[in-house]
Scaffold this motif. Structure first.
Motif, PDB file in Angstrom:
ATOM      1  N   VAL A  57       0.839  -1.195   0.000  1.00  0.00           N
ATOM      2  CA  VAL A  57       0.000   0.000   0.000  1.00  0.00           C
ATOM      3  C   VAL A  57       0.879   1.252   0.000  1.00  0.00           C
ATOM      4  O   VAL A  57       1.887   1.312   0.719  1.00  0.00           O
ATOM      5  N   HIS A  58       0.535   2.233  -0.800  1.00  0.00           N
ATOM      6  CA  HIS A  58       1.263   3.504  -0.843  1.00  0.00           C
ATOM      7  C   HIS A  58       1.340   4.097   0.558  1.00  0.00           C
ATOM      8  O   HIS A  58       0.396   4.003   1.349  1.00  0.00           O
ATOM      9  N   TYR A  59       2.483   4.729   0.878  1.00  0.00           N
ATOM     10  CA  TYR A  59       2.692   5.157   2.259  1.00  0.00           C
ATOM     11  C   TYR A  59       1.650   6.177   2.732  1.00  0.00           C
ATOM     12  O   TYR A  59       1.288   6.202   3.915  1.00  0.00           O
ATOM     13  N   VAL A  60       1.142   7.019   1.830  1.00  0.00           N
ATOM     14  CA  VAL A  60       0.102   7.972   2.221  1.00  0.00           C
ATOM     15  C   VAL A  60      -1.181   7.233   2.598  1.00  0.00           C
ATOM     16  O   VAL A  60      -1.814   7.521   3.616  1.00  0.00           O
ATOM     17  N   ASP A  61      -1.543   6.247   1.778  1.00  0.00           N
ATOM     18  CA  ASP A  61      -2.722   5.449   2.087  1.00  0.00           C
ATOM     19  C   ASP A  61      -2.500   4.601   3.334  1.00  0.00           C
ATOM     20  O   ASP A  61      -3.433   4.347   4.099  1.00  0.00           O
ATOM     21  N   CYS A  62      -1.268   4.170   3.544  1.00  0.00           N
ATOM     22  CA  CYS A  62      -0.959   3.395   4.740  1.00  0.00           C
ATOM     23  C   CYS A  62      -1.103   4.260   5.987  1.00  0.00           C
ATOM     24  O   CYS A  62      -1.639   3.807   7.015  1.00  0.00           O
ATOM     25  N   GLY A  63      -0.648   5.505   5.916  1.00  0.00           N
ATOM     26  CA  GLY A  63      -0.833   6.412   7.044  1.00  0.00           C
ATOM     27  C   GLY A  63      -2.299   6.623   7.346  1.00  0.00           C
ATOM     28  O   GLY A  63      -2.720   6.658   8.519  1.00  0.00           O
ATOM     29  N   ARG A  64      -3.102   6.738   6.297  1.00  0.00           N
ATOM     30  CA  ARG A  64      -4.549   6.884   6.473  1.00  0.00           C
ATOM     31  C   ARG A  64      -5.144   5.630   7.109  1.00  0.00           C
ATOM     32  O   ARG A  64      -5.994   5.712   8.011  1.00  0.00           O
ATOM     33  N   LEU A  65      -4.667   4.466   6.646  1.00  0.00           N
ATOM     34  CA  LEU A  65      -5.156   3.203   7.195  1.00  0.00           C
ATOM     35  C   LEU A  65      -4.765   3.058   8.666  1.00  0.00           C
ATOM     36  O   LEU A  65      -5.565   2.599   9.498  1.00  0.00           O
ATOM     37  N   MET A  66      -3.547   3.443   8.985  1.00  0.00           N
ATOM     38  CA  MET A  66      -3.096   3.411  10.379  1.00  0.00           C
ATOM     39  C   MET A  66      -3.991   4.286  11.252  1.00  0.00           C
ATOM     40  O   MET A  66      -4.369   3.906  12.366  1.00  0.00           O
ATOM     41  N   ALA A  67      -4.314   5.472  10.742  1.00  0.00           N
ATOM     42  CA  ALA A  67      -5.156   6.402  11.504  1.00  0.00           C
ATOM     43  C   ALA A  67      -6.567   5.854  11.681  1.00  0.00           C
ATOM     44  O   ALA A  67      -7.150   5.932  12.774  1.00  0.00           O
ATOM     45  N   GLU A  68      -7.114   5.297  10.604  1.00  0.00           N
ATOM     46  CA  GLU A  68      -8.484   4.776  10.670  1.00  0.00           C
ATOM     47  C   GLU A  68      -8.590   3.601  11.638  1.00  0.00           C
ATOM     48  O   GLU A  68      -9.517   3.530  12.449  1.00  0.00           O
ATOM     49  N   LEU A  83       6.042   7.588   8.837  1.00  0.00           N
ATOM     50  CA  LEU A  83       6.282   6.289   8.212  1.00  0.00           C
ATOM     51  C   LEU A  83       7.355   6.399   7.140  1.00  0.00           C
ATOM     52  O   LEU A  83       8.292   5.583   7.085  1.00  0.00           O
ATOM     53  N   LEU A  84       7.251   7.402   6.271  1.00  0.00           N
ATOM     54  CA  LEU A  84       8.229   7.567   5.200  1.00  0.00           C
ATOM     55  C   LEU A  84       9.607   7.905   5.760  1.00  0.00           C
ATOM     56  O   LEU A  84      10.619   7.375   5.295  1.00  0.00           O
ATOM     57  N   GLU A  85       9.664   8.759   6.769  1.00  0.00           N
ATOM     58  CA  GLU A  85      10.952   9.121   7.360  1.00  0.00           C
ATOM     59  C   GLU A  85      11.656   7.910   7.956  1.00  0.00           C
ATOM     60  O   GLU A  85      12.865   7.701   7.753  1.00  0.00           O
ATOM     61  N   HIS A  86      10.913   7.097   8.693  1.00  0.00           N
ATOM     62  CA  HIS A  86      11.515   5.898   9.277  1.00  0.00           C
ATOM     63  C   HIS A  86      11.981   4.936   8.187  1.00  0.00           C
ATOM     64  O   HIS A  86      13.061   4.350   8.281  1.00  0.00           O
ATOM     65  N   PHE A  87      11.165   4.785   7.139  1.00  0.00           N
ATOM     66  CA  PHE A  87      11.531   3.862   6.064  1.00  0.00           C
ATOM     67  C   PHE A  87      12.795   4.324   5.350  1.00  0.00           C
ATOM     68  O   PHE A  87      13.696   3.521   5.089  1.00  0.00           O
ATOM     69  N   LEU A  88      12.869   5.600   5.016  1.00  0.00           N
ATOM     70  CA  LEU A  88      14.043   6.122   4.323  1.00  0.00           C
ATOM     71  C   LEU A  88      15.307   5.885   5.130  1.00  0.00           C
ATOM     72  O   LEU A  88      16.362   5.539   4.583  1.00  0.00           O
ATOM     73  N   SER A  89      15.217   6.058   6.428  1.00  0.00           N
ATOM     74  CA  SER A  89      16.371   5.835   7.289  1.00  0.00           C
ATOM     75  C   SER A  89      16.793   4.372   7.276  1.00  0.00           C
ATOM     76  O   SER A  89      17.980   4.040   7.175  1.00  0.00           O
ATOM     77  N   LEU A  90      15.823   3.484   7.339  1.00  0.00           N
ATOM     78  CA  LEU A  90      16.115   2.055   7.375  1.00  0.00           C
ATOM     79  C   LEU A  90      16.692   1.552   6.057  1.00  0.00           C
ATOM     80  O   LEU A  90      17.678   0.811   6.031  1.00  0.00           O
ATOM     81  N   PRO A 113      13.041  -4.333 -23.171  1.00  0.00           N
ATOM     82  CA  PRO A 113      12.976  -3.087 -22.403  1.00  0.00           C
ATOM     83  C   PRO A 113      12.429  -3.383 -21.006  1.00  0.00           C
ATOM     84  O   PRO A 113      11.483  -4.164 -20.855  1.00  0.00           O
ATOM     85  N   LEU A 114      13.014  -2.753 -19.999  1.00  0.00           N
ATOM     86  CA  LEU A 114      12.604  -2.976 -18.622  1.00  0.00           C
ATOM     87  C   LEU A 114      12.190  -1.657 -17.972  1.00  0.00           C
ATOM     88  O   LEU A 114      12.755  -0.607 -18.250  1.00  0.00           O
ATOM     89  N   ALA A 115      11.205  -1.746 -17.081  1.00  0.00           N
ATOM     90  CA  ALA A 115      10.783  -0.587 -16.292  1.00  0.00           C
ATOM     91  C   ALA A 115      10.444  -1.060 -14.887  1.00  0.00           C
ATOM     92  O   ALA A 115      10.214  -2.249 -14.647  1.00  0.00           O
ATOM     93  N   VAL A 116      10.417  -0.116 -13.972  1.00  0.00           N
ATOM     94  CA  VAL A 116       9.962  -0.365 -12.607  1.00  0.00           C
ATOM     95  C   VAL A 116       8.671   0.402 -12.396  1.00  0.00           C
ATOM     96  O   VAL A 116       8.559   1.575 -12.794  1.00  0.00           O
ATOM     97  N   ALA A 117       7.690  -0.251 -11.781  1.00  0.00           N
ATOM     98  CA  ALA A 117       6.437   0.405 -11.385  1.00  0.00           C
ATOM     99  C   ALA A 117       6.278   0.187  -9.895  1.00  0.00           C
ATOM    100  O   ALA A 117       6.080  -0.944  -9.441  1.00  0.00           O
ATOM    101  N   SER A 118       6.380   1.262  -9.127  1.00  0.00           N
ATOM    102  CA  SER A 118       6.419   1.132  -7.669  1.00  0.00           C
ATOM    103  C   SER A 118       5.492   2.129  -7.000  1.00  0.00           C
ATOM    104  O   SER A 118       5.231   3.209  -7.535  1.00  0.00           O
ATOM    105  N   ASN A 119       5.036   1.782  -5.815  1.00  0.00           N
ATOM    106  CA  ASN A 119       4.270   2.719  -4.994  1.00  0.00           C
ATOM    107  C   ASN A 119       5.164   3.592  -4.132  1.00  0.00           C
ATOM    108  O   ASN A 119       4.673   4.485  -3.443  1.00  0.00           O
ATOM    109  N   CYS A 120       6.464   3.330  -4.139  1.00  0.00           N
ATOM    110  CA  CYS A 120       7.397   4.126  -3.350  1.00  0.00           C
ATOM    111  C   CYS A 120       7.731   5.438  -4.066  1.00  0.00           C
ATOM    112  O   CYS A 120       7.631   5.529  -5.284  1.00  0.00           O
ATOM    113  N   PRO A 121       8.157   6.459  -3.323  1.00  0.00           N
ATOM    114  CA  PRO A 121       8.650   7.678  -3.966  1.00  0.00           C
ATOM    115  C   PRO A 121       9.851   7.367  -4.850  1.00  0.00           C
ATOM    116  O   PRO A 121      10.618   6.431  -4.578  1.00  0.00           O
TER     117      PRO A 121
END
Length: 244
Positions: A57-68, A83-90, A113-121
């Motif tokens: 789940v995208h981190y913004v949606d995850c934050g919303r889910l955590m709050a709900e 959440l994003l700050e802790h993840f970036l550090s890790l 040809p290769l591409a990445v599709a991610s929910n991360c920044p």
């Protein structure tokens, strides 16, 4: 299993689009640690089964889910930022590839040809793949549009998985229609995104009971002999191989 044993193994895609977290990079554990630290920082307790619901789940949606799920709706934005700050550090301290990811990407890069599709920044994806020596093999990295004020950049109007946007855009940037591309995914959220975009889907990792049927084929790891044999037999080499 032989190449005749499954329809996908008799098919040649025109491009491959891979998820990052849990597919190329072993970063799902970092997201879990980041969620744990964020809950603790705000004095909250993770509801039972939250890790499964949050996977992919995208981190913004995850934050919303955590709050709900902790009945703190006003904390959604703060939880997402933490959440994003802790993840970036890790992930900065410990970028680790998934088993077989490096060899699989190198093998594919000489053919498609290769591409990445991610929910991360994009910052997270590019830094982790770069440190793992994989970024150079991907022509495109597609991520959702970031919230206003974010320091990362992404195309406007690109919604996160399970919306189909990242996979549709990645396939077309690779020069093909989604129906002619293969997605490689490890999560139900990502599989749903790729399916909605029209891509065929290869699932990778521990096989979940309920979500595996959504993938066209499931393998336990990217170094599966069946998978590598399929690439060598079914996908021809090209002349513009990335220098490695």
């Amino acid at each position: 299993m032989t190449t005749q044993a499954h329809p996908l193994l008799g098919w040649s895609p025109e491009a491959v689009v891979l998820d990052c977290d849990g597919t190329l990079m072993d970063s799902e554990r970092h997201w879990q640690d980041a969620r744990t630290r964020t809950f603790r920082e705000f004095g909250l307790t993770a509801p039972p089964g939250f890790a499964d619901r949050a996977k992919g789940v995208h981190y913004v949606d995850c934050g919303r889910l955590m709050a709900e799920e902790t009945h703190k709706p006003d904390l959604a934005d703060d939880l997402a930022r933490s959440l994003l700050e802790h993840f970036l550090s890790l992930v900065a301290d410990d970028p680790v590839t998934m088993p077989g990811a490096v060899d699989f990407v190198r093998l594919l890069a000489g053919r498609l040809p290769l591409a990445v599709a991610s929910n991360c920044p994009s910052q997270v994806v590019e830094e982790s793949l770069g440190r793992a020596g994989l970024l150079r093999y991907f022509a495109h990295v597609v991520v959702p549009t970031e919230p206003s004020g974010s320091s990362t950049t992404a195309p406007e109007g690109v919604r996160p998985k399970p919306w189909p946007d990242v996979y549709m855009m990645a396939a077309r940037l690779c020069g093909t229609e989604p129906e002619r591309a293969l997605a490689v995914e490890d999560s139900a959220t990502g599989i749903e995104s790729a399916r909605r975009a029209g891509l065929k889907v290869l699932g990778v990792g521990p096989r979940p009971d309920e979500d595996a049927s959504r993938a066209d084929l499931w393998v336990t790891a990217l170094h599966s002999p069946v998978l590598l044999d399929w690439v060598r037999r079914q996908v021809p080499r090209r002349t513009d191989t990335p220098k490695g």
